[in-house]
Design a protein around this motif. Structure first.
Motif, PDB file in Angstrom:
ATOM      1  N   TRP A 190       0.857  -1.182   0.000  1.00  0.00           N
ATOM      2  CA  TRP A 190       0.000   0.000   0.000  1.00  0.00           C
ATOM      3  C   TRP A 190       0.895   1.235   0.000  1.00  0.00           C
ATOM      4  CZ3 TRP A 190      -0.739   3.256   4.590  1.00  0.00           C
ATOM      5  CH2 TRP A 190      -1.684   4.269   4.392  1.00  0.00           C
ATOM      6  N   HIS A 191       0.559   2.234  -0.806  1.00  0.00           N
ATOM      7  CA  HIS A 191       1.348   3.452  -0.874  1.00  0.00           C
ATOM      8  C   HIS A 191       0.569   4.576  -0.187  1.00  0.00           C
ATOM      9  CE1 HIS A 191       4.462   1.815  -3.529  1.00  0.00           C
ATOM     10  NE2 HIS A 191       3.480   1.115  -4.067  1.00  0.00           N
ATOM     11  N   ASP A 192       1.048   4.991   0.966  1.00  0.00           N
ATOM     12  CA  ASP A 192       0.392   6.007   1.787  1.00  0.00           C
ATOM     13  C   ASP A 192       0.384   7.342   1.044  1.00  0.00           C
ATOM     14  OD1 ASP A 192      -0.478   7.780   3.688  1.00  0.00           O
ATOM     15  OD2 ASP A 192       0.870   7.069   5.268  1.00  0.00           O
ATOM     16  N   PRO A 193      -0.787   7.893   0.746  1.00  0.00           N
ATOM     17  CA  PRO A 193      -0.826   9.170   0.016  1.00  0.00           C
ATOM     18  C   PRO A 193      -0.198  10.318   0.787  1.00  0.00           C
ATOM     19  CG  PRO A 193      -3.025   8.537   0.772  1.00  0.00           C
ATOM     20  CD  PRO A 193      -2.134   7.358   0.986  1.00  0.00           C
ATOM     21  N   SER A 194      -0.128  10.228   2.108  1.00  0.00           N
ATOM     22  CA  SER A 194       0.475  11.319   2.881  1.00  0.00           C
ATOM     23  C   SER A 194       1.971  11.429   2.624  1.00  0.00           C
ATOM     24  CB  SER A 194       0.218  11.121   4.379  1.00  0.00           C
ATOM     25  OG  SER A 194       0.939  10.017   4.881  1.00  0.00           O
ATOM     26  N   ASN A 195       2.588  10.351   2.108  1.00  0.00           N
ATOM     27  CA  ASN A 195       4.027  10.390   1.829  1.00  0.00           C
ATOM     28  C   ASN A 195       4.375  11.344   0.695  1.00  0.00           C
ATOM     29  OD1 ASN A 195       4.724   8.563   3.839  1.00  0.00           O
ATOM     30  ND2 ASN A 195       4.536   6.796   2.498  1.00  0.00           N
TER      31      ASN A 195
END
Length: 360
Positions: free
Chosen positions: A178-183
């Motif tokens: 999963w790629h955290d959008p906050s990053n």
């Protein structure tokens, strides 16, 4: 790297992997699962569980946590816990609040599972970002030293790996992170550092900037540890009880509570500045204060150049520091510092006391 980290931790029998479902922590879980399937590290028995912390900061976070839990169980980790936390809305920045809530949840999960260590998936890229953020804040040695490979039961075995390495591990293992959008959210300083600042530095200065920043952190960790040891020993040698009672400061309307700490001024003056500032910070912490900013430390240290009684200087965490002259010390029935000649004792002492609101 995981094997070396566990060996350095004394071969714990049960290990927890902290996993968000992102590529770094998922790659770490996949590597740790290898030892879980074997049931040992270097012939020492080991079991590996996992914990997922749902910060509830994004829509669908519960579904991400549930999907990550299923993946970790498929890898063979057990038990797998999902911890839901409430992130404080005030009192600190959103990143710091989330980190505090996460670490509290991780420690509770480790206690419940009987885990001696918690594995975190921070990489060399995370370390480089940490050093850059410390530089931008004008922080001291401890902050620029970045994240430690081990701290308490937290282990970071991937600090020598780049983020691209963890993506490759996930690809080889057939994992879909999963790629955290906050990053990549520019609202966060760390995200801007990751997406904009580091790539720009690599472009303008050439490759290897991240490795150089991580190497700087490793060097500064050694320096910070040495200075901390010296400061601890010096503080314990110099600290004295400041006496009881309460003294009201008419200007501030604050009562200085008893049970304070004093430091002999002559001895403080003889210290190297790097040690002197740390000893002053430790005295503030010893009476319940928080880490002072550099500006507040300068203000407290400036009392050493005053004549007669002076202060107070207010430090974070409701701590007051002030200078008492020899005459004032004798009036309060306190003696000069042990081992300090009387002519040196005339410099007086710095006194640190917690504050409490005045009752009028």
């Amino acid at each position: 790297m995981v094997q070396d980290a566990l060996a350095g931790a004394g071969y714990p029998q049960h290990v927890l992997v902290a996993c968000s479902g992102g590529p770094d922590s998922l790659a770490l879980a996949a590597v740790a699962a290898y030892f879980a399937r074997r049931g040992h590290v270097d012939g020492r028995p080991v079991t590996v569980g996992a914990v997922i912390v749902d910060h509830q900061l994004q829509p669908g976070s519960a579904a991400v946590a549930a999907a990550t839990a299923r993946t970790l169980k498929d890898l063979g980790l057990a038990p797998v816990q999902v911890r839901t936390v409430e992130v404080a809305a005030a009192g600190m920045g959103p990143e710091a609040a989330a980190r505090e809530a996460r670490h509290t949840a991780l420690e509770a999960a480790a206690d419940e599972a009987g885990a001696a260590v918690i594995l975190l998936g921070h990489t060399l890229d995370d370390q480089a970002e940490q050093v850059l953020l410390g530089l931008a804040r004008g922080s001291g040695t401890r902050s620029l030293a970045g994240m430690r490979p081990s701290r308490g039961r937290l282990l970071r075995p991937f600090l020598g790996l780049r983020r691209e390495d963890t993506l490759e591990i996930c690809r080889v293992e057939g994992l879909d992170p999963w790629h955290d959008p906050s990053n990549t959210d520019p609202a966060y300083a760390r995200s801007r550092t990751r997406v904009e600042v580091l790539p720009l530095l690599e472009e303008k200065l050439g490759p290897g900037v991240a490795e150089s920043l991580a190497r700087t952190a490793a060097i500064l960790q050694l320096d910070a540890d040495y200075l901390e040891e010296v400061a601890n020993a010096t503080f314990e040698r110099l600290r004295e009880p400041a006496g009881g009672g309460h003294a009201r400061n008419d200007r501030t309307g604050i009562e200085q509570a008893g049970k304070g700490i004093s430091l002999p001024e002559a001895a403080l003056r003889d210290l190297a500045p790097a040690v002197r500032f740390r000893v002053i910070a430790k005295a503030a912490a010893a009476v319940g204060g928080q880490q002072p900013s550099y500006q507040r430390l300068l203000a407290a240290e400036a009392l050493l150049r005053r004549h007669g009684s002076a202060g107070p200087v207010e430090l974070p965490g409701s701590v007051s520091v002030y200078r008492l002259s020899l005459a004032q010390l004798e009036a309060e029935g306190q003696s000069a510092a042990a081992g300090v000649p009387r002519e040196g004792a005339r410099c007086g002492k710095l006194v640190f006391r917690p504050q409490r609101p005045s009752r009028k």
